[in-house]
Design an enzyme around this catalytic site. Sequence first.
Site, PDB file in Angstrom:
ATOM      1  CG  PHE A 119      50.607 142.689  -3.190  1.00  0.00           C
ATOM      2  CD1 PHE A 119      51.906 143.020  -2.803  1.00  0.00           C
ATOM      3  CD2 PHE A 119      49.707 143.717  -3.458  1.00  0.00           C
ATOM      4  CE1 PHE A 119      52.286 144.359  -2.678  1.00  0.00           C
ATOM      5  CE2 PHE A 119      50.093 145.046  -3.334  1.00  0.00           C
ATOM      6  CZ  PHE A 119      51.376 145.368  -2.939  1.00  0.00           C
ATOM      7  CB  ALA A 125      59.084 138.330 -11.042  1.00  0.00           C
ATOM      8  CG  ASP A 147      45.839 139.669  -0.224  1.00  0.00           C
ATOM      9  OD1 ASP A 147      45.743 140.258   0.874  1.00  0.00           O
ATOM     10  OD2 ASP A 147      45.897 138.432  -0.336  1.00  0.00           O
ATOM     11  CB  SER A 153      58.306 141.900  -5.326  1.00  0.00           C
ATOM     12  OG  SER A 153      57.984 141.400  -4.051  1.00  0.00           O
ATOM     13  NE  ARG A 191      43.031 132.769  -2.765  1.00  0.00           N
ATOM     14  CZ  ARG A 191      43.572 132.088  -1.757  1.00  0.00           C
ATOM     15  NH1 ARG A 191      42.982 131.012  -1.288  1.00  0.00           N
ATOM     16  NH2 ARG A 191      44.709 132.463  -1.233  1.00  0.00           N
ATOM     17  CB  CYS A 212      46.599 140.475   6.207  1.00  0.00           C
ATOM     18  SG  CYS A 212      48.253 140.711   5.597  1.00  0.00           S
TER      19      CYS A 212
END
Length: 392
Positions: free
Chosen positions: A227, A276, A296, A250, A211, A336
């Site tokens: 995300f 959203a 991400d 979401s 970040r 990830c």
Amino acid sequence: MYKVYLKSGKEESLKRFHPWIFSGAISHIDGEPEEGEVVEVYTAKKEFIATGHFQIGSIAVRVLSFRQEPINHDFWKRKLAIAYDMRRSIGIATHPSNNTYRLVHGEGDNLPGLVIDIYAKTAVMQAHSAGMHLNRMDIAEALSEVMGDRIENIYYKSETTLPFKADLFPENGFLKGGSNENIALEYGLKFHVDWLKGQKTGFFVDQRENRALLERYAKDRSVLNMFCYTGGFSFYAMRGGARLVHSVDSSAKAIELTNQNVELNFPGDPRHQAFAEDAFKYLDRMGDQYDLIILDPPAFAKHKDALRNALQGYRKLNAKAFEKIRPGGILFTFSCSQVVTKENFRTAVFTAAAMSGRSVRILHQLTQPADHPVNIYHPEGEYLKGLVLYVE
Ligand code: SAH
């Protein structure tokens, strides 16, 4: 003490300090340890080789020590002190504008199955093994002693991380203190951390350095943080001087948290909007206004069997970004999933780039930060992979 005896020759990986013993390596066990109990491990020649937590499953023992020593209060205290000293010596636990960091990163800190994140005066502790769950009170006590008054609360959050077959029925709750004060500081930015209900320990501590890198590229850019969860990347983009920042997730709850965090840091700032919505739907309907995109996603593959589908997921997702990002745009793209290797991920992104036909350069290859260290004997611990790409 229960004794686990290995088949002949199966001690090789332990000699190289790998912290897992697979069930297939075991010849026989003296006694009947319950899942989570401490066992000693011996070679076929009856030489001691390790002490660890016993588990039911393909990993049968997770090694706590390669020395013959009791796993008691002193043991936990020594291990936690080593972890804390490391964070202090690299400056992350003493940073003047940061009080959010990972104190214990499982195998990376020679404590397989244990995660502890620090948020200001609260430690959030998560067990990923029955053994760490059974030892949680000892660990919490040792943690209190090591951290002194730097920690007032210890919250235990393992309802979703323990092997459900072990029938442990863990309950989330405070083992110490009980404050509801939940604002933490990451490099000067404030975050509400929802350790009661949030994902992971309440926040994705592992993206801190990435970040901070993004902040340097945000000036005058139109940013899409896909995300976004609690909005981490968005605030760095705003502080870096972005023209506009759109955060998408979401989960409505995540969007609510993102909006709260914007208010904490940039009250009333009209540059930010949150939506959203499903990622693929949003990417399909959006225009070409963005010249800095962050992808991400959650782990697409949690198990090896899901690898093929996961790679397809990364390819599709990145293809959409390559298709729409403005010329001269920068893409921060991550995976990830532990089972997806650096090479797998790069191939998926490469394929997506090729599908778009655009010229793409790699500016940075990113990974997890230093407070999520990788034990050199346990390369499986390297899970976060990221690429920063310049798209012509
Ligand atoms: N970038 C975040 C962490 C992302 S975690 C940070 O820096 O903190 C992954 C997020 O993806 C979760 O918040 C989850 O709600 C969201 N997510 C999962 N599936 C999604 C989908 N299909 N579309 C959009 N968001 C999704």
